[in-house]
Structure formats: structure tokens, C-alpha cells
Design an enzyme around this catalytic site. Structure first.
Site, PDB file in Angstrom:
ATOM      1  N   LYS A  94       5.159 -60.698  15.807  1.00  0.00           N
ATOM      2  CA  LYS A  94       3.611 -61.384  15.948  1.00  0.00           C
ATOM      3  C   LYS A  94       3.792 -62.785  16.846  1.00  0.00           C
ATOM      4  CE  LYS A  94      -0.157 -60.581  13.651  1.00  0.00           C
ATOM      5  NZ  LYS A  94      -0.824 -59.212  13.248  1.00  0.00           N
ATOM      6  N   GLY A 194     -15.356 -58.461   2.843  1.00  0.00           N
ATOM      7  CA  GLY A 194     -15.140 -58.381   4.526  1.00  0.00           C
ATOM      8  C   GLY A 194     -15.573 -57.267   5.059  1.00  0.00           C
ATOM      9  N   VAL A 195     -16.749 -57.101   5.737  1.00  0.00           N
ATOM     10  CA  VAL A 195     -17.155 -55.816   6.253  1.00  0.00           C
ATOM     11  C   VAL A 195     -17.182 -55.966   7.784  1.00  0.00           C
ATOM     12  CG1 VAL A 195     -18.325 -54.795   4.414  1.00  0.00           C
ATOM     13  CG2 VAL A 195     -19.485 -56.659   5.678  1.00  0.00           C
ATOM     14  N   GLY A 196     -16.019 -56.356   8.296  1.00  0.00           N
ATOM     15  CA  GLY A 196     -15.909 -56.583   9.826  1.00  0.00           C
ATOM     16  C   GLY A 196     -15.338 -55.313  10.415  1.00  0.00           C
ATOM     17  N   HIS A 197     -14.554 -55.122  11.421  1.00  0.00           N
ATOM     18  CA  HIS A 197     -13.854 -53.978  11.967  1.00  0.00           C
ATOM     19  C   HIS A 197     -13.749 -52.862  10.991  1.00  0.00           C
ATOM     20  CE1 HIS A 197     -14.088 -56.621  15.488  1.00  0.00           C
ATOM     21  NE2 HIS A 197     -14.840 -55.610  16.118  1.00  0.00           N
ATOM     22  N   VAL A 198     -12.757 -53.369  10.254  1.00  0.00           N
ATOM     23  CA  VAL A 198     -12.008 -52.230   9.104  1.00  0.00           C
ATOM     24  C   VAL A 198     -12.769 -52.040   7.952  1.00  0.00           C
ATOM     25  CG1 VAL A 198     -10.165 -51.864   7.804  1.00  0.00           C
ATOM     26  CG2 VAL A 198      -9.529 -53.163   9.770  1.00  0.00           C
TER      27      VAL A 198
HETATM   28  P1  NAD Z   1     -12.677 -58.796  11.196  1.00  0.00           P
HETATM   29  O1  NAD Z   1     -12.758 -60.264  11.811  1.00  0.00           O
HETATM   30  O2  NAD Z   1     -13.379 -57.727  12.263  1.00  0.00           O
HETATM   31  O3  NAD Z   1     -13.441 -58.832   9.691  1.00  0.00           O
HETATM   32  C1  NAD Z   1     -13.312 -59.492   8.817  1.00  0.00           C
HETATM   33  C2  NAD Z   1     -14.640 -59.699   8.166  1.00  0.00           C
HETATM   34  O4  NAD Z   1     -14.082 -60.680   7.043  1.00  0.00           O
HETATM   35  C3  NAD Z   1     -15.510 -60.440   8.942  1.00  0.00           C
HETATM   36  O5  NAD Z   1     -16.838 -59.702   8.773  1.00  0.00           O
HETATM   37  C4  NAD Z   1     -15.629 -61.863   8.557  1.00  0.00           C
HETATM   38  O6  NAD Z   1     -16.951 -62.466   8.496  1.00  0.00           O
HETATM   39  C5  NAD Z   1     -15.430 -61.852   7.029  1.00  0.00           C
HETATM   40  N1  NAD Z   1     -14.830 -62.718   6.167  1.00  0.00           N
HETATM   41  C6  NAD Z   1     -14.124 -63.747   6.516  1.00  0.00           C
HETATM   42  N2  NAD Z   1     -13.901 -64.695   5.806  1.00  0.00           N
HETATM   43  C7  NAD Z   1     -14.465 -64.077   4.382  1.00  0.00           C
HETATM   44  C8  NAD Z   1     -14.502 -64.563   3.107  1.00  0.00           C
HETATM   45  N3  NAD Z   1     -14.085 -65.534   2.681  1.00  0.00           N
HETATM   46  N4  NAD Z   1     -15.148 -63.933   2.447  1.00  0.00           N
HETATM   47  C9  NAD Z   1     -15.721 -62.500   2.687  1.00  0.00           C
HETATM   48  N5  NAD Z   1     -15.573 -62.126   3.946  1.00  0.00           N
HETATM   49  C10 NAD Z   1     -15.108 -63.080   4.775  1.00  0.00           C
HETATM   50  O7  NAD Z   1     -11.252 -58.428  10.931  1.00  0.00           O
HETATM   51  P2  NAD Z   1     -10.766 -56.802  10.767  1.00  0.00           P
HETATM   52  O8  NAD Z   1     -10.418 -56.117  12.186  1.00  0.00           O
HETATM   53  O9  NAD Z   1     -11.784 -56.007  10.121  1.00  0.00           O
HETATM   54  O10 NAD Z   1      -9.474 -57.040   9.755  1.00  0.00           O
HETATM   55  C11 NAD Z   1      -9.710 -57.387   8.519  1.00  0.00           C
HETATM   56  C12 NAD Z   1      -8.265 -57.634   7.739  1.00  0.00           C
HETATM   57  O11 NAD Z   1      -7.423 -56.405   7.974  1.00  0.00           O
HETATM   58  C13 NAD Z   1      -7.750 -58.827   8.392  1.00  0.00           C
HETATM   59  O12 NAD Z   1      -6.950 -59.461   7.387  1.00  0.00           O
HETATM   60  C14 NAD Z   1      -6.521 -58.055   9.293  1.00  0.00           C
HETATM   61  O13 NAD Z   1      -5.596 -59.066   9.595  1.00  0.00           O
HETATM   62  C15 NAD Z   1      -6.378 -56.798   8.784  1.00  0.00           C
HETATM   63  N6  NAD Z   1      -6.118 -55.856   9.443  1.00  0.00           N
HETATM   64  C16 NAD Z   1      -6.696 -55.258  10.486  1.00  0.00           C
HETATM   65  C17 NAD Z   1      -6.080 -54.157  11.302  1.00  0.00           C
HETATM   66  C18 NAD Z   1      -7.207 -53.801  12.267  1.00  0.00           C
HETATM   67  O14 NAD Z   1      -6.936 -52.587  12.971  1.00  0.00           O
HETATM   68  N7  NAD Z   1      -8.233 -54.406  12.791  1.00  0.00           N
HETATM   69  C19 NAD Z   1      -5.097 -53.516  11.039  1.00  0.00           C
HETATM   70  C20 NAD Z   1      -4.312 -54.203  10.021  1.00  0.00           C
HETATM   71  C21 NAD Z   1      -4.609 -55.172   9.125  1.00  0.00           C
END
Ligand code: NAD
Length: 366
Positions: A94, A194-198
Site C-alpha cells: 500500500k 457511509g453511502v459513498g462509492h461502495v
Molecule cells: P467513499 O469515500 O466513496 O465513501 C465513504 C463514505 O463514508 C463517504 O460518503 C463519506 O462521507 C462517509 N463518511 C466518512 N466519515 C463518516 C462517518 N464518520 N460516519 C458516516 N459516514 C462517513 O469510499 P468507498 O470507496 O465507498 O470506500 C468505503 C470503505 O470501503 C473505505 O473504508 C474503503 O477503504 C473500503 N474499501 C473500498 C473499496 C473500493 O473498491 N472502493 C475496496 C475495499 C475497501
């Protein structure tokens, strides 16, 4: 960085490298600096027994270098386990760039970063992570081939999040099967943090199957959009832990499974996407099990993204990546079985399998 803020302080010197409590036998750590672009990056290669170390590059405004170092060490070790448990020919690594991704990023910085990656001769392959994007990886690609997570028009797989969410969904269904004897999520109350990408993709998959979904996020506007789009119910940031839900899905930060939050949880299953969900694997893994909560290990069920970028190395095939991510269902069930038979936590079982795979490869290679 968020992943480490709740981590229990250990009696080791986290300002040193070899003495850092998260060092755990890393093979190589490279600190790179470029004055012209302001690039400060730490690349951590944990283990390359099974293949080149593949892991994303995180850009974060770390408060100090010790915090950045601890974060990259914890994350790279997690990548070793993730690749090994998923049966991929990859090691774990990483990188973290110290800086504000909203203000400090430039294409020149990422081109310079690519040169540092190139100097590792394929031992480390990067991808995007929190604070970096597909576009940044395009800049990295100008100076090294050792980059994945590229756009589809460049032979990449684009955003890996839908595949990650699908894998988490399959892991969640396996835990549901183990807990309730049927893997249907219909009628289950699922709390997604957390309703981001995943997270958004997981909301979609869960609602499509008839689950009652509760959501929280620090981004209020986005939260309301998701609520309207899928009919999910909004809950307060801290209320997510107290909610009488069936399943808690951490999809925002790491280390939310700490002593205080575990005490509040009323769910039967934890299955989410966030990396390093346990603030301390041994203490909190046991605490969750003692509470009778079934835990689907994070590095096992969130491997869809890694599976997706791994596919790029062989010639990207979305259908094949999804098929591979589907196998998370059966692997998760096997891990639960082993945990029961050996009276250990699912996290311990998953780490044991991963370590056995690495040890077996070392024996063959010896
Ligand atoms: P992202 O940044 O798109 O989404 C994260 C969401 O969490 C955002 O909407 C953000 O506003 C919200 N957030 C941040 N702090 C918060 C809090 N205290 N309480 C509630 N919501 C909060 O990230 P992502 O790509 O959706 O990834 C989410 C998690 O999954 C991360 O921990 C990432 O490391 C892990 N992950 C992601 C992937 C991937 O393919 N994107 C793969 C493996 C693991």
C-alpha cells in the site's frame, strides 16, 4: 488517518520504523520525496511471497509522519491477507501520500510518483484509494506500467466499487445464511454507515432484495439523495450503533469496532466494506464473538475491488471479476465453519487460512 484514531496504544515506539507496532515483518518500506512537486509518499511492501504487492495509494492530510506510517503499515498487511484469502497471485502493499487531496494534487506529482514505483521493478503495483482517482492513475501510467484502476478506454476496469459492493453483498448473504438458515435479505434490517462509492451500491443491492435499509453519512446532501433514490431511512451518525438492526455494515471508516461502539451494538451480524474495522483485532474480535455477533471478516468480504484490479493485469474482464467476487459467498461460509470447529473467531480463521497459503508457497519456493 481515520483507520488508526481508535487503535489501542501499544508500548512500542510508533515514531520509529522497525519499532512501530504495525511493522509486523514488512519486507520493504520506501520513503520518497520530490521537492519540485511537493510529493511525500511512503510505499510499504508487506509480503511478496504470492506475487507482486498490489494495493492502492491513499492521499490524506495526516497530522504527522508517524500517523501516515502506521496507516500504511496496517493497510499493506491487510492487503497481504486479502490477496491470500481470495486465492490471488498477489502480495500485499500500500502507499500513502501525505497531503490534502483537495488542494495539493497535481498531474506532475503523480507522474513523479510513477517514477518511484517504476524504480521498484514491479515489486509494487498501485491503484486508486481514498483521496486518489482513476484520473490520477492515468498520470501515474505515464511513467510506469505498474498501475491498475485505469479507465475502461485504457484497458482498465474503471471504478472497482461496484465489484467491491457485490462481494460485500455476497459475504453478507453468507453470514445471513449462517445466522438465520436462509440467505435471503428480504425483511432484514440493515444499517449501512457511509453511502459513498461502495455504500451506495450496497444500498441498491440490499433494497433490490427487499431489505429494510437504514443509512448514515457525514455528507448530509448526499445522504438525502441516496435516501430518496432507494427509499432508505436516515439515522443520526452515532445512532447507527444503537439501532435495533439485524446487520451492521461499516462502509465508511476503519476502527469503528472499538470497545465503546461494540457495547452499543444490537445487531446479529457485522458485514461491511471498510478496511481494518476492528480497532484491535484480538481484543475486539473476541468482544464481538462473546456478544454473540457473527463477524464476516473485512479483508475477506471487501476483496471485490482487489479482484477487479487483479483482472486488469491479465486483460480486464468484468464478468470474470464478478464471478470471482461471487466466490466470497462460499469462502465466507468455509471460514465460519472453521471458526466453529476450532473455537476461534472468524477473523482468526481467515487470517490462519491466509497465513497457511503464504507458508505453503514459501515451502514450495524454498
Ligand atoms: P467513499 O469515500 O466513496 O465513501 C465513504 C463514505 O463514508 C463517504 O460518503 C463519506 O462521507 C462517509 N463518511 C466518512 N466519515 C463518516 C462517518 N464518520 N460516519 C458516516 N459516514 C462517513 O469510499 P468507498 O470507496 O465507498 O470506500 C468505503 C470503505 O470501503 C473505505 O473504508 C474503503 O477503504 C473500503 N474499501 C473500498 C473499496 C473500493 O473498491 N472502493 C475496496 C475495499 C475497501
Amino acid at each position: 488517518m481515520i483507520e488508526v484514531k481508535d487503535v489501542k496504544k501499544k508500548k512500542t515506539n510508533d515514531n520509529s520504523v522497525f519499532g512501530n507496532s504495525s511493522f509486523v515483518e514488512h519486507e520493504q518500506i520506501m520513503f520518497c520525496y520530490d521537492k519540485a512537486t511537493g510529493l511525500k509518499v511512503i510505499i510499504a511492501i508487506h509480503d511478496t511471497t504470492l506475487g507482486p504487492a498490489l494495493g492502492g495509494t491513499r492521499m490524506w492530510n495526516y497530522q504527522n509522519e508517524a500517523e501516515a506510517l502506521t496507516d500504511v503499515l496496517r493497510l499493506s498487511r491487510g492487503m497481504t491477507y486479502k490477496a491470500a484469502i481470495s486465492g490471488l497471485g498477489l502480495g500485499g502493499g500500500k502507499a500513502v501520500i501525505i497531503g490534502d487531496s483537495k488542494k495539493d494534487k497535481t498531474p506532475e506529482m503523480f507522474r513523479r510518483y510513477g517514477q518511484f514505483i517504476e524504480s521498484l521493478n514491479g515489486r509494487y503495483i498501485t491503484a486508486e484509494d481514498v483521496g486518489t482517482s482513476t484520473l490520477d492513475m492515468v498520470s501515474v501510467r505515464e511513467t510506469t506500467k505498474n498501475v491498475t484502476g485505469l479507465p475502461e478506454n485504457m484497458g482498465g476496469g474503471g471504478d472497482p466499487s461496484p465489484v467491491t459492493a457485490y462481494g460485500v453483498f455476497m459475504g453478507m448473504k453468507a453470514a445471513t445464511m449462517e445466522c438465520w438458515g436462509s440467505d435471503s435479505l428480504a425483511g432484514k434490517k440493515i444499517a449501512i454507515q457511509g453511502v459513498g462509492h461502495v455504500g451506495e451500491n450496497l444500498v441498491r443491492l440490499a433494497t433490490e432484495e427487499g431489505a429494510k435499509v437504514y443509512i448514515t453519512d457525514i455528507n448530509q446532501e448526499h445522504l438525502e439523495d441516496i435516501s430518496k433514490k432507494y427509499g432508505a431511512e436516515i439515522v443520526g451518525l452515532d445512532k447507527i450503533y444503537d439501532l435495533a438492526s439485524d446487520i451492521y455494515a461499516p462502509c465508511a471508516l476503519g476502527a469503528t469496532l472499538n470497545t465503546a461502539n461494540i457495547k452499543k451494538l444490537k445487531c446479529s451480524v457485522i458485514a461491511g466494506a471498510a478496511n481494518n474495522q476492528m480497532a484491535d483485532e484480538s481484543i475486539h474480535g473476541k468482544m464481538v464473538s462473546d456478544k454473540g455477533i457473527l463477524y464476516a471478516p473485512d479483508f475477506l468480504i471487501n476483496a471485490g475491488g482487489l479482484i477487479n484490479v487483479y483482472s486488469e493485469l491479465k486483460g480486464y474482464d468484468r464478468a470474470e471479476a464478478l464471478e470471482q467476487a461471487k466466490k466470497i459467498y462460499s469462502t465466507t461460509l468455509e471460514i465460519f465453519k472453521m471458526a466453529k470447529e476450532e473455537n476461534i473467531t472468524p477473523g482468526e480463521a481467515a487470517r490462519k487460512i491466509a497465513e497457511l497459503r503464504i507458508a505453503a508457497a514459501k515451502t514450495v519456493g524454498a
